[in-house]
Design an enzyme around this catalytic site. Structure first.
Site, PDB file in Angstrom:
ATOM      1  N   LYS A 136       0.850  -1.205   0.000  1.00  0.00           N
ATOM      2  CA  LYS A 136       0.000   0.000   0.000  1.00  0.00           C
ATOM      3  C   LYS A 136       0.879   1.246   0.000  1.00  0.00           C
ATOM      4  O   LYS A 136       2.066   1.201   0.372  1.00  0.00           O
ATOM      5  CB  LYS A 136      -0.919   0.027   1.215  1.00  0.00           C
ATOM      6  CG  LYS A 136      -0.241  -0.056   2.589  1.00  0.00           C
ATOM      7  CD  LYS A 136       0.269   1.249   3.154  1.00  0.00           C
ATOM      8  CE  LYS A 136       1.033   1.062   4.460  1.00  0.00           C
ATOM      9  NZ  LYS A 136       1.813   2.213   4.902  1.00  0.00           N
ATOM     10  N   ASP A 171      -2.190  -1.844  10.922  1.00  0.00           N
ATOM     11  CA  ASP A 171      -2.510  -1.639   9.505  1.00  0.00           C
ATOM     12  C   ASP A 171      -3.039  -2.915   8.842  1.00  0.00           C
ATOM     13  O   ASP A 171      -3.325  -2.932   7.646  1.00  0.00           O
ATOM     14  CB  ASP A 171      -1.319  -1.065   8.732  1.00  0.00           C
ATOM     15  CG  ASP A 171      -0.106  -1.985   8.772  1.00  0.00           C
ATOM     16  OD1 ASP A 171      -0.145  -3.008   9.494  1.00  0.00           O
ATOM     17  OD2 ASP A 171       0.882  -1.675   8.082  1.00  0.00           O
TER      18      ASP A 171
END
Ligand code: C5P
Length: 289
Positions: free
Chosen positions: A8, A134
């Site tokens: 990401k 995350d």
């Protein structure tokens, strides 16, 4: 059983403040990108083994992969079968790209598809959260606003078609140390997270580029800060609409409208920065390979 594990980038990252539990409240816009590892899982008679090509694994500590697999089977209320997990690493480690979390997320998806296909993404996100803040986003993928520790997710409209150049300078950053710096210094420039979300909603790539920003850049040690700034300037000089550091760094990414410019920019940066990659935004849910 194989699955891609895409990284990401943080299109925008803001820190609201420290919490009573020691974590920080965040507001981030996250985007899955096509740079990925591959995770393979085989059933074995017993035990849990992890092999990774391209990186050395911490010795003596229970790996996040093992912790996540144990959390998964404990959630299902059944004993863990023997598992051999292999990571084919292509993404840089400790880079601010969530590569390690992406590998764990891919492992969770493999386990879910094999052992409990009816399990929802939300349940898998909660299992992921037991090993890292995350993880819920890495499990979900796509484009999202992440709040709280990073686990409170709101899906956003996908980043419009573009190309990304990711460039990792040759230093590593200790994430908790950067958070501690944020606690010591008042932040000067903060990204406008709502404006970023609004630009995504309008499918306005120039607007997204205008609102890129990461408060961690401000608290980097001086020499690192200069190097990150220099890479951002180079990316922009090479045709990026804008550039920013991802996560707690040190990888810097630039957004390009045209593939040809991104390819040229990556080629121009690679002599100085071997770990320079081309990528594009990925929509929700990584593909099974
Ligand atoms: O959740 P995770 O284990 O990935 O976090 C690693 C470290 O980063 C935490 O121990 C904490 O120091 C810091 N952190 C934080 N606030 C967050 C996420 C992480 O302070 N929202």
């Amino acid at each position: 059983m194989r699955r891609e594990a895409p990284c990401k980038v943080n299109l925008a990252l803001d820190i609201l403040g420290q919490r009573a539990d020691g974590y920080h409240d965040m507001r981030m816009v996250m985007q899955t990108v096509s740079l990925c590892d591959t995770v393979c899982v085989e059933e074995t008679p017993a035990g849990f083994t992890l092999f990774a090509s391209g990186i050395s694994l911490p010795e003596g500590k229970k790996t996040l992969e093992r912790q996540a697999a144990e959390a998964f089977f404990s959630f299902l209320g059944r004993p863990m079968p023997g598992l051999a997990v292999t990571l084919e690493k292509k993404t840089p480690a400790y880079a601010g790209l969530g590569g390690g979390s992406a590998d764990v997320a891919a492992l969770l998806w493999i386990l879910r598809d094999r052992y409990c296909p009816e399990l929802s993404s939300e349940a898998l996100e909660q299992i992921g959260l037991t090993v890292g803040s995350d993880m819920p986003f890495c499990v979900r993928g796509g484009t999202a606003l992440a709040e709280g520790r990073g686990e409170v997710l709101t899906d956003l409209r996908a980043l419009p078609d573009c190309r990304l150049v990711l460039c990792k300078p040759n230093f590593e950053i200790h994430t908790p140390e950067l958070f501690a710096q944020v606690d010591r210094k008042p932040l000067k420039a903060r990204p406008d997270i709502d404006a970023m979300a609004a630009a995504l909603e309008r499918e306005d790539l120039a607007g997204v580029a205008r609102h890129l920003g990461n408060v961690f850049e401000e608290v980097l040690p001086e020499p690192f800060q200069r190097e990150v700034a220099a890479i951002k300037e180079q990316l922009i000089a090479l045709g990026a609409l804008n550039a920013a550091m991802s996560g707690s760094g040190p990888t810097v990414f630039g957004i390009f409208r045209e593939e040809v410019d991104a390819v040229q920019a990556a080629a121009a940066l690679r002599p100085a920065y071997q770990q320079t990659f081309l990528a594009e935004p990925l929509k929700k849910f990584p593909t099974v390979v």
